[in-house]
Design an enzyme around this catalytic site. Structure first.
Site, PDB file in Angstrom:
ATOM      1  N   ASP A 201     -10.920  -4.507   0.718  1.00 44.39           N
ATOM      2  CA  ASP A 201      -9.516  -4.922   0.606  1.00 44.39           C
ATOM      3  C   ASP A 201      -9.065  -5.381   1.987  1.00 44.39           C
ATOM      4  O   ASP A 201      -9.904  -5.702   2.819  1.00 44.39           O
ATOM      5  CB  ASP A 201      -8.638  -3.802   0.037  1.00 44.39           C
ATOM      6  CG  ASP A 201      -7.444  -4.333  -0.759  1.00 44.39           C
ATOM      7  OD1 ASP A 201      -6.678  -5.137  -0.192  1.00 44.39           O
ATOM      8  OD2 ASP A 201      -7.273  -3.961  -1.932  1.00 44.39           O
ATOM      9  N   HIS A 223     -10.366  -8.470   2.268  1.00 37.43           N
ATOM     10  CA  HIS A 223      -9.392  -9.495   1.896  1.00 37.43           C
ATOM     11  C   HIS A 223      -8.730 -10.148   3.104  1.00 37.43           C
ATOM     12  O   HIS A 223      -7.795 -10.921   2.936  1.00 37.43           O
ATOM     13  CB  HIS A 223      -8.316  -8.893   0.985  1.00 37.43           C
ATOM     14  CG  HIS A 223      -8.833  -8.441  -0.339  1.00 37.43           C
ATOM     15  ND1 HIS A 223      -8.034  -7.816  -1.279  1.00 37.43           N
ATOM     16  CD2 HIS A 223     -10.065  -8.506  -0.897  1.00 37.43           C
ATOM     17  CE1 HIS A 223      -8.752  -7.515  -2.358  1.00 37.43           C
ATOM     18  NE2 HIS A 223      -9.996  -7.917  -2.136  1.00 37.43           N
TER      19      HIS A 223
END
Length: 362
Positions: A201, A223
């Site tokens: 993430d 991410h």
């Protein structure tokens, strides 16, 4: 030879010095081998050594409310027994706290026991470390492996995190998800220096706060370097952020700013400088104002302004199926941007960009 009077005077002076000493000078060094002992005895220690602690299931290693000036050292291997709960596994607060890791230490969360590919859904998973109210403090040189969910939740003023390693690489194949490295909110003065992160993430996610500096980071597999989502919280201001001299590889995005549709707030004085990306699967640079319920809608709104944004020397490659740059702004809500040496190649050119300042390219 000293006279009795002079010795007496010396003794009285020494007593006065001891009487006026700060609390930390009166406390000693403590080594704890259990979480319960650390919680019970923390107030009486100037230095706390956490020696190979195995934290019981469903229990927080509670180092909140530390006396000002306390030093905390993680030694050996810190582990956590299994239970499905929200956590955190570790919580720490206080002022002028110094946290370090001894040579060879490891904080092993063994997150694979919780991972199911569903992140915040599915099994209930504990967050790792709450640095809430850990003000004017530093965390240096911690080695962390396989957090079940988010790693650091930072809500503090004047805090510096240096040389933090978060290695969740096993999550790539074992179902790690929503394993954010550094989530920052409601903070003024956060410095994150030389982190090494492999996760699934955001490497960095700033939801609110001011005066934030992230430098010399290595971000793998997640991410990217994100601001947002901004909007819909009690604090919806992100101001004076510099993210620089960092690499983002094998990640969904590299540079990202996202705001919540229909919300209000502001994102301002933002600099991304000397960012190098490679192996990006979704977007090299993405700035969008259309998030709702955690997902983009394609319909931007202008309640959260994004102003004074500078991208300089943001370069690298994305995958062939990815989009180089995607800019989706509400009407009049993105302004005063500066772009210099922004070169993202390898992917598609977006045809859906909207309302972005003319100095940017899409």
């Amino acid at each position: 030879m000293h006279s009795f009077a002079s010795l007496l005077a010396y003794g009285l002076a020494a007593s006065a010095t001891l009487a006026s000493a700060s609390p930390i000078e009166a406390r000693g060094s403590c080594t704890f081998k259990t979480a319960a002992a650390a919680k019970a005895g923390k107030a009486g220690c100037s230095t706390i050594t956490l020696d190979n602690i195995e934290v019981p299931a469903g229990t927080t290693l509670d180092l909140t409310g530390l006396t000002s000036g306390t030093k905390v050292i993680f030694e050996g291997t810190t582990t956590f027994d299994y239970e499905e709960w929200a956590g955190p596994l570790i919580s720490m607060s206080g002022k002028d706290i110094t946290v370090t890791g001894a040579s060879g230490h490891l904080i092993n969360c063994d997150g694979a026991r919780w991972w199911d590919g569903k992140g915040t859904s599915g099994k209930k998973k504990p967050k790792f470390f709450y640095a809430h109210g850990l003000d004017s403090s530093s965390i240096t040189g911690l080695n962390i492996k396989n957090t079940p969910l988010m790693a650091f939740s930072v809500q503090a003023d004047d805090i510096t995190l240096t040389d933090i390693t978060i290695n969740n690489a096993d999550g790539d194949t074992l179902g790690g998800h929503n394993t954010d490295a550094f989530d920052v909110g409601n903070s003024v003065g956060v410095n994150i220096i030389k982190p090494w992160v492999h996760n699934q993430d955001d490497c960095l996610a700033i939801n609110s706060g001011e005066n934030i500096w992230f430098t010399s980071g290595t971000c793998i597999g997640g991410h990217g370097l994100s601001i947002g989502s901004v909007g819909g919280r009690s604090n919806n201001v992100v101001k004076n952020v510099t993210i620089e001299h960092s690499t983002v590889s094998n990640s969904e995005n590299a540079v990202r700013i996202k705001t919540v549709s229909g919300a209000t707030g502001s994102v301002s004085e933002i600099t991304y400088s000397n960012i190098v990306m490679s192996g990006i699967s979704d977007y090299g640079v993405v700035i969008q104002q259309d998030y709702e319920d955690g997902k983009p809608t394609g319909k931007p709104t202008n309640g959260v302004t994004i102003t004074d944004v500078k991208l300089e020397s943001v370069t690298g490659t994305v995958d062939s199926k990815a989009t180089d740059i995607y800019l989706l702004c509400g009407s009049g809500s993105c302004s005063d941007w500066t772009w210099d040496d922004v070169k993202v190649t390898g992917g598609k050119k977006s045809t859906a960009c909207k309302n972005y300042p003319s100095v940017a390219s899409c």
